[in-house]
Design a protein around this motif. Structure first.
Motif, mmCIF file in Angstrom:
data_model
loop_
_atom_site.group_PDB
_atom_site.id
_atom_site.type_symbol
_atom_site.label_atom_id
_atom_site.label_comp_id
_atom_site.label_asym_id
_atom_site.label_seq_id
_atom_site.Cartn_x
_atom_site.Cartn_y
_atom_site.Cartn_z
ATOM 1 N N ARG A 1 0.829 -1.206 0.000
ATOM 2 C CA ARG A 1 0.000 0.000 0.000
ATOM 3 C C ARG A 1 0.859 1.250 0.000
ATOM 4 N NH1 ARG A 1 -2.378 -3.651 3.469
ATOM 5 N NH2 ARG A 1 -4.482 -4.342 2.914
ATOM 6 N N SER B 1 -18.608 -7.091 -4.180
ATOM 7 C CA SER B 1 -17.619 -6.288 -3.455
ATOM 8 C C SER B 1 -17.148 -5.104 -4.288
ATOM 9 C CB SER B 1 -16.421 -7.166 -3.083
ATOM 10 O OG SER B 1 -16.811 -8.238 -2.254
ATOM 11 N N MET C 1 -4.873 -0.888 -5.718
ATOM 12 C CA MET C 1 -5.091 -1.113 -4.294
ATOM 13 C C MET C 1 -6.370 -1.894 -4.036
ATOM 14 S SD MET C 1 -3.853 2.531 -2.668
ATOM 15 C CE MET C 1 -4.064 1.953 -0.990
ATOM 16 N N ALA C 2 -7.417 -1.630 -4.836
ATOM 17 C CA ALA C 2 -8.660 -2.386 -4.688
ATOM 18 C C ALA C 2 -8.451 -3.852 -5.054
ATOM 19 C CB ALA C 2 -9.749 -1.765 -5.563
ATOM 20 N N TYR D 1 -5.629 -5.475 -4.874
ATOM 21 C CA TYR D 1 -4.815 -6.076 -3.819
ATOM 22 C C TYR D 1 -5.660 -6.426 -2.602
ATOM 23 C CZ TYR D 1 -1.248 -6.509 -0.206
ATOM 24 O OH TYR D 1 -0.473 -6.968 0.831
ATOM 25 N N ASN D 2 -6.613 -5.555 -2.256
ATOM 26 C CA ASN D 2 -7.475 -5.823 -1.104
ATOM 27 C C ASN D 2 -8.484 -6.926 -1.369
ATOM 28 O OD1 ASN D 2 -6.322 -3.849 0.574
ATOM 29 N ND2 ASN D 2 -7.548 -2.236 -0.359
#
Length: 233
Positions: free
Chosen positions: A122, A184, A143-144, A146-147
């Motif tokens: 991050r 999601s 980042m989305a 990765y999450n």
């Protein structure tokens, strides 16, 4: 030196430049030195020794395989008239060829693990966005994604337990996991819109990454030192 405290973007750029310079050189002394330096830096950055052993085990096996391949088959057609002296020369050249390839694998693995184990993903994305002007659209997308990894992992475990509880032998994971991923992603998109996210709009940063003088020094000095050593040796 604790490399985990360095700016992630500049650290990645430094490692990339060193890797690029090493790609033009087959000197196994330099490659082994780079591997040992990376190993020492990871230990100074408090990376677990157990984690390093597990990570480097397949790398060492691969390096040994490449070494023995080069040793036994590196100069198979080097000469047809083999005497005692030429046999020694061929064996030495084969061993050197195998050692060069094995050392290169260790060097690149050391550089890769040094970056991975001492860098928060991050923080790396934030550094690319703040210091290297990466588009916010791509940064938040990465980042989305990765999450999503822990979400998909938990969903896979929940689906497995649900199938076991119902006694279902044929496990169909793709459809429910796809539904979860779509749901999601929609929730994340709605949350970003509700917070006023717009591409290209000026926005403040919750966490501002600092760039210290040591980051600029290392990104210039270390590749230059590597280039000088490569040219000299």
């Amino acid at each position: 030196m604790n490399t985990s405290k360095l700016n992630p973007g500049f650290k990645g750029l430094t490692i990339f430049l060193i890797s690029l310079i090493l790609s033009f050189e087959y000197n196994y002394y330099i490659n082994i030195s780079v591997f040992l330096i990376c190993l020492i830096l990871m230990l100074l950055s408090k990376v677990s020794i157990k984690r390093l052993c597990i990570s480097f085990l397949p790398v060492i096996i691969m390096a040994l395989g490449v070494f023995f391949t080069g040793y036994f088959y590196g100069n198979e057609s080097a000469t047809t008239d083999i005497t005692d002296m030429t046999k020694i020369v061929v064996v030495m050249e084969s061993a050197e060829s195998g050692l060069q390839l094995a050392a290169r694998i260790l060097a690149y693995a050391g550089l890769g693990f040094l970056f991975v184990y001492t860098t928060d993903p991050r923080m790396f994305i934030l550094s690319l966005m703040q210091q290297f002007r990466l588009s916010e659209k791509f940064a938040y997308g990465i980042m989305a994604a990765y999450n999503f990894i822990p979400i998909v992992k938990n969903e896979y475990r929940n689906i497995t337990y649900a199938y076991r509880a119902r006694g279902v032998k044929r496990n169909l994971f793709m459809l429910p996991m796809l539904v979860t991923a779509i749901r999601s992603s929609e929730n994340i998109a709605m949350a970003m819109e509700s917070k006023g996210f717009q591409v290209g709009a000026k926005r403040s940063q919750y966490r501002k990454l600092e760039t210290k003088m040591i980051d600029y020094i290392l990104v210039v000095l270390l590749p230059l030192i590597t280039l000088y050593i490569v040219r000299v040796y």
